[in-house]
Design a protein around this motif. Sequence first.
Motif, PDB file in Angstrom:
ATOM      1  N   GLU A  42       0.848  -1.189   0.000  1.00 55.13           N
ATOM      2  CA  GLU A  42       0.000   0.000   0.000  1.00 55.13           C
ATOM      3  C   GLU A  42       0.886   1.242   0.000  1.00 55.13           C
ATOM      4  O   GLU A  42       2.025   1.216   0.444  1.00 55.13           O
ATOM      5  CB  GLU A  42      -0.909   0.024   1.233  1.00 55.13           C
ATOM      6  N   GLY A  43       0.308   2.341  -0.478  1.00 54.82           N
ATOM      7  CA  GLY A  43       1.048   3.585  -0.513  1.00 54.82           C
ATOM      8  C   GLY A  43       1.050   4.277   0.835  1.00 54.82           C
ATOM      9  O   GLY A  43       0.080   4.206   1.587  1.00 54.82           O
ATOM     10  N   PHE A  44       2.132   4.955   1.140  1.00 57.52           N
ATOM     11  CA  PHE A  44       2.234   5.748   2.366  1.00 57.52           C
ATOM     12  C   PHE A  44       3.081   6.966   2.046  1.00 57.52           C
ATOM     13  O   PHE A  44       4.161   6.849   1.495  1.00 57.52           O
ATOM     14  CB  PHE A  44       2.880   4.940   3.499  1.00 57.52           C
ATOM     15  N   GLN A  45       2.546   8.146   2.377  1.00 57.60           N
ATOM     16  CA  GLN A  45       3.286   9.382   2.135  1.00 57.60           C
ATOM     17  C   GLN A  45       3.050  10.359   3.270  1.00 57.60           C
ATOM     18  O   GLN A  45       2.016  10.314   3.932  1.00 57.60           O
ATOM     19  CB  GLN A  45       2.908   9.990   0.797  1.00 57.60           C
ATOM     20  N   ILE A  46       4.037  11.211   3.485  1.00 58.00           N
ATOM     21  CA  ILE A  46       3.936  12.277   4.476  1.00 58.00           C
ATOM     22  C   ILE A  46       4.097  13.587   3.733  1.00 58.00           C
ATOM     23  O   ILE A  46       5.066  13.772   2.979  1.00 58.00           O
ATOM     24  CB  ILE A  46       5.004  12.145   5.577  1.00 58.00           C
ATOM     25  N   ARG A 123      -4.469  11.316   7.712  1.00 59.97           N
ATOM     26  CA  ARG A 123      -4.361  11.596   9.141  1.00 59.97           C
ATOM     27  C   ARG A 123      -3.380  12.734   9.392  1.00 59.97           C
ATOM     28  O   ARG A 123      -2.341  12.814   8.744  1.00 59.97           O
ATOM     29  CB  ARG A 123      -3.834  10.371   9.891  1.00 59.97           C
ATOM     30  N   PRO A 124      -3.673  13.582  10.384  1.00 58.74           N
ATOM     31  CA  PRO A 124      -2.674  14.583  10.785  1.00 58.74           C
ATOM     32  C   PRO A 124      -1.564  13.900  11.577  1.00 58.74           C
ATOM     33  O   PRO A 124      -1.818  12.959  12.330  1.00 58.74           O
ATOM     34  CB  PRO A 124      -3.477  15.548  11.669  1.00 58.74           C
ATOM     35  N   VAL A 125      -0.344  14.331  11.357  1.00 62.03           N
ATOM     36  CA  VAL A 125       0.811  13.857  12.117  1.00 62.03           C
ATOM     37  C   VAL A 125       1.614  15.097  12.506  1.00 62.03           C
ATOM     38  O   VAL A 125       1.397  16.173  11.945  1.00 62.03           O
ATOM     39  CB  VAL A 125       1.677  12.855  11.294  1.00 62.03           C
ATOM     40  N   PRO A 126       2.519  14.986  13.467  1.00 60.13           N
ATOM     41  CA  PRO A 126       3.250  16.177  13.920  1.00 60.13           C
ATOM     42  C   PRO A 126       3.966  16.938  12.809  1.00 60.13           C
ATOM     43  O   PRO A 126       4.119  18.147  12.897  1.00 60.13           O
ATOM     44  CB  PRO A 126       4.247  15.611  14.941  1.00 60.13           C
ATOM     45  N   VAL A 127       4.382  16.256  11.743  1.00 60.51           N
ATOM     46  CA  VAL A 127       5.120  16.927  10.667  1.00 60.51           C
ATOM     47  C   VAL A 127       4.230  17.312   9.481  1.00 60.51           C
ATOM     48  O   VAL A 127       4.743  17.700   8.435  1.00 60.51           O
ATOM     49  CB  VAL A 127       6.309  16.066  10.177  1.00 60.51           C
ATOM     50  N   GLY A 128       2.911  17.227   9.617  1.00 56.29           N
ATOM     51  CA  GLY A 128       1.989  17.580   8.528  1.00 56.29           C
ATOM     52  C   GLY A 128       0.811  16.621   8.477  1.00 56.29           C
ATOM     53  O   GLY A 128       0.041  16.520   9.424  1.00 56.29           O
ATOM     54  N   ILE A 129       0.694  15.898   7.357  1.00 54.27           N
ATOM     55  CA  ILE A 129      -0.337  14.867   7.233  1.00 54.27           C
ATOM     56  C   ILE A 129       0.289  13.631   6.594  1.00 54.27           C
ATOM     57  O   ILE A 129       1.275  13.725   5.866  1.00 54.27           O
ATOM     58  CB  ILE A 129      -1.554  15.329   6.384  1.00 54.27           C
ATOM     59  N   CYS A 130      -0.291  12.470   6.887  1.00 53.99           N
ATOM     60  CA  CYS A 130       0.126  11.257   6.193  1.00 53.99           C
ATOM     61  C   CYS A 130      -1.074  10.723   5.423  1.00 53.99           C
ATOM     62  O   CYS A 130      -2.231  10.900   5.829  1.00 53.99           O
ATOM     63  CB  CYS A 130       0.706  10.219   7.137  1.00 53.99           C
ATOM     64  N   ILE A 131      -0.779  10.117   4.290  1.00 56.54           N
ATOM     65  CA  ILE A 131      -1.809   9.560   3.421  1.00 56.54           C
ATOM     66  C   ILE A 131      -1.453   8.108   3.149  1.00 56.54           C
ATOM     67  O   ILE A 131      -0.374   7.808   2.617  1.00 56.54           O
ATOM     68  CB  ILE A 131      -1.911  10.331   2.093  1.00 56.54           C
ATOM     69  N   TYR A 132      -2.357   7.223   3.534  1.00 56.59           N
ATOM     70  CA  TYR A 132      -2.236   5.797   3.263  1.00 56.59           C
ATOM     71  C   TYR A 132      -3.156   5.516   2.089  1.00 56.59           C
ATOM     72  O   TYR A 132      -4.325   5.917   2.102  1.00 56.59           O
ATOM     73  CB  TYR A 132      -2.664   5.022   4.515  1.00 56.59           C
ATOM     74  N   SER A 133      -2.648   4.882   1.040  1.00 59.81           N
ATOM     75  CA  SER A 133      -3.478   4.611  -0.138  1.00 59.81           C
ATOM     76  C   SER A 133      -3.440   3.131  -0.480  1.00 59.81           C
ATOM     77  O   SER A 133      -2.377   2.513  -0.476  1.00 59.81           O
ATOM     78  CB  SER A 133      -2.999   5.443  -1.330  1.00 59.81           C
TER      79      SER A 133
END
Length: 160
Positions: A42-46, A123-133
Amino acid sequence: MGIGRWEFIVWQESTLMAEPVYIGPPNLQDDPVRTALDTLKEGFQIIGPDWRYVYVNPAAARHGRREVSGLIGKAMMGVYPGIDATPLFEVLQKCMEQRTSHILENHFTFPDGTTQWFELRIRPVPVGICIYSADIEHRKRRQPLGQRIRNLFRGSKTGG
Protein backbone atom coordinates in the motif's frame (compact mmCIF):
# COMPACT_ATOMS: atom_id res chain seq x y z
CA MET A 1 1.10 17.37 -17.52
CA GLY A 2 -2.16 17.84 -15.58
CA ILE A 3 -3.31 15.66 -12.75
CA GLY A 4 -6.57 14.52 -14.23
CA ARG A 5 -9.85 14.49 -12.35
CA TRP A 6 -10.49 13.50 -8.73
CA GLU A 7 -13.80 12.08 -7.50
CA PHE A 8 -14.28 10.66 -4.06
CA ILE A 9 -16.74 9.48 -1.45
CA VAL A 10 -16.21 10.57 2.15
CA TRP A 11 -16.77 7.64 4.51
CA GLN A 12 -15.66 8.83 7.90
CA GLU A 13 -14.43 11.99 9.56
CA SER A 14 -13.11 12.40 13.07
CA THR A 15 -11.40 15.17 14.96
CA LEU A 16 -8.24 14.78 17.00
CA MET A 17 -8.13 16.81 20.19
CA ALA A 18 -4.37 17.17 20.70
CA GLU A 19 -2.54 20.22 19.36
CA PRO A 20 0.10 19.27 16.76
CA VAL A 21 3.72 20.23 17.31
CA TYR A 22 5.99 20.58 14.28
CA ILE A 23 9.30 18.87 14.95
CA GLY A 24 10.80 18.95 11.45
CA PRO A 25 11.20 16.16 8.92
CA PRO A 26 11.93 12.72 10.37
CA ASN A 27 15.31 11.10 9.87
CA LEU A 28 14.32 8.01 7.94
CA GLN A 29 17.76 6.80 6.77
CA ASP A 30 18.68 3.25 7.89
CA ASP A 31 15.59 3.08 10.08
CA PRO A 32 13.60 -0.15 10.52
CA VAL A 33 10.40 1.89 10.34
CA ARG A 34 11.43 3.23 6.93
CA THR A 35 12.24 -0.28 5.78
CA ALA A 36 8.77 -1.41 6.85
CA LEU A 37 7.07 1.52 5.11
CA ASP A 38 9.18 1.10 1.96
CA THR A 39 8.10 -2.53 1.60
CA LEU A 40 4.35 -2.05 2.06
CA LYS A 41 2.26 -2.92 -0.99
CA GLU A 42 0.00 0.00 0.00
CA GLY A 43 1.05 3.59 -0.51
CA PHE A 44 2.23 5.75 2.37
CA GLN A 45 3.29 9.38 2.14
CA ILE A 46 3.94 12.28 4.48
CA ILE A 47 3.15 15.81 3.32
CA GLY A 48 4.66 18.73 5.26
CA PRO A 49 2.75 21.90 6.24
CA ASP A 50 4.33 23.63 3.22
CA TRP A 51 2.68 20.93 1.00
CA ARG A 52 6.06 19.36 0.15
CA TYR A 53 6.57 15.61 0.10
CA VAL A 54 8.55 14.65 3.21
CA TYR A 55 8.35 10.89 2.60
CA VAL A 56 6.86 8.71 -0.16
CA ASN A 57 7.12 4.94 -0.29
CA PRO A 58 7.53 3.18 -3.66
CA ALA A 59 3.88 2.00 -3.72
CA ALA A 60 2.55 5.57 -3.29
CA ALA A 61 4.84 6.74 -6.09
CA ARG A 62 3.51 3.95 -8.34
CA HIS A 63 -0.08 4.93 -7.47
CA GLY A 64 0.67 8.41 -8.82
CA ARG A 65 2.74 7.04 -11.73
CA ARG A 66 5.82 8.89 -10.49
CA GLU A 67 9.28 8.07 -9.13
CA VAL A 68 10.01 8.58 -5.41
CA SER A 69 13.00 10.76 -6.31
CA GLY A 70 10.74 13.05 -8.34
CA LEU A 71 8.50 13.69 -5.33
CA ILE A 72 10.66 14.12 -2.21
CA GLY A 73 11.08 17.79 -1.32
CA LYS A 74 8.74 18.93 -4.11
CA ALA A 75 5.45 20.75 -3.53
CA MET A 76 2.31 18.79 -4.45
CA MET A 77 1.12 21.69 -6.60
CA GLY A 78 4.33 21.60 -8.64
CA VAL A 79 4.16 17.85 -9.19
CA TYR A 80 0.40 17.75 -9.85
CA PRO A 81 -0.61 21.14 -11.28
CA GLY A 82 -4.23 21.92 -10.46
CA ILE A 83 -4.48 19.61 -7.46
CA ASP A 84 -5.19 22.61 -5.23
CA ALA A 85 -8.45 23.17 -7.16
CA THR A 86 -9.82 19.66 -6.51
CA PRO A 87 -12.28 18.36 -3.90
CA LEU A 88 -9.54 15.99 -2.70
CA PHE A 89 -7.28 18.93 -1.89
CA GLU A 90 -10.11 20.46 0.18
CA VAL A 91 -10.04 17.31 2.32
CA LEU A 92 -6.23 17.41 2.57
CA GLN A 93 -6.37 21.08 3.57
CA LYS A 94 -9.03 20.42 6.20
CA CYS A 95 -6.89 17.64 7.65
CA MET A 96 -3.81 19.88 7.65
CA GLU A 97 -5.52 22.93 9.17
CA GLN A 98 -8.17 21.42 11.45
CA ARG A 99 -6.19 18.26 12.35
CA THR A 100 -9.05 15.98 11.30
CA SER A 101 -8.81 12.44 9.93
CA HIS A 102 -10.60 11.27 6.80
CA ILE A 103 -11.25 8.01 4.98
CA LEU A 104 -12.43 8.25 1.39
CA GLU A 105 -12.60 6.46 -1.92
CA ASN A 106 -10.88 8.35 -4.70
CA HIS A 107 -11.57 7.66 -8.39
CA PHE A 108 -8.64 9.19 -10.22
CA THR A 109 -8.54 9.82 -13.96
CA PHE A 110 -4.97 10.03 -15.23
CA PRO A 111 -4.05 12.48 -17.99
CA ASP A 112 -3.99 9.58 -20.50
CA GLY A 113 -7.67 8.86 -19.72
CA THR A 114 -7.17 5.69 -17.68
CA THR A 115 -8.77 5.55 -14.25
CA GLN A 116 -7.98 3.92 -10.93
CA TRP A 117 -9.84 3.58 -7.62
CA PHE A 118 -7.97 4.09 -4.34
CA GLU A 119 -9.01 4.10 -0.72
CA LEU A 120 -7.27 6.98 1.06
CA ARG A 121 -6.81 7.31 4.80
CA ILE A 122 -5.61 10.80 5.65
CA ARG A 123 -4.36 11.60 9.14
CA PRO A 124 -2.67 14.58 10.79
CA VAL A 125 0.81 13.86 12.12
CA PRO A 126 3.25 16.18 13.92
CA VAL A 127 5.12 16.93 10.67
CA GLY A 128 1.99 17.58 8.53
CA ILE A 129 -0.34 14.87 7.23
CA CYS A 130 0.13 11.26 6.19
CA ILE A 131 -1.81 9.56 3.42
CA TYR A 132 -2.24 5.80 3.26
CA SER A 133 -3.48 4.61 -0.14
CA ALA A 134 -4.74 1.19 -1.17
CA ASP A 135 -5.60 0.16 -4.71
CA ILE A 136 -9.26 -0.92 -4.61
CA GLU A 137 -9.80 -1.23 -8.36
CA HIS A 138 -10.47 -4.98 -8.12
CA ARG A 139 -13.09 -4.47 -5.41
CA LYS A 140 -14.84 -1.71 -7.36
CA ARG A 141 -14.98 -3.86 -10.50
CA ARG A 142 -16.73 -6.63 -8.55
CA GLN A 143 -19.19 -4.24 -6.94
CA PRO A 144 -22.63 -4.27 -8.63
CA LEU A 145 -23.36 -1.18 -10.73
CA GLY A 146 -26.44 -0.24 -8.68
CA GLN A 147 -24.42 -0.23 -5.46
CA ARG A 148 -21.69 1.93 -7.03
CA ILE A 149 -24.28 4.48 -8.16
CA ARG A 150 -25.94 4.56 -4.71
CA ASN A 151 -22.54 5.04 -3.06
CA LEU A 152 -21.67 7.94 -5.35
CA PHE A 153 -24.89 9.76 -4.56
CA ARG A 154 -24.98 8.91 -0.87
CA GLY A 155 -21.50 10.31 -0.12
CA SER A 156 -22.00 9.19 3.48
CA LYS A 157 -20.13 11.04 6.20
CA THR A 158 -19.99 9.74 9.76
CA GLY A 159 -18.46 11.10 12.91
CA GLY A 160 -15.95 9.00 14.71
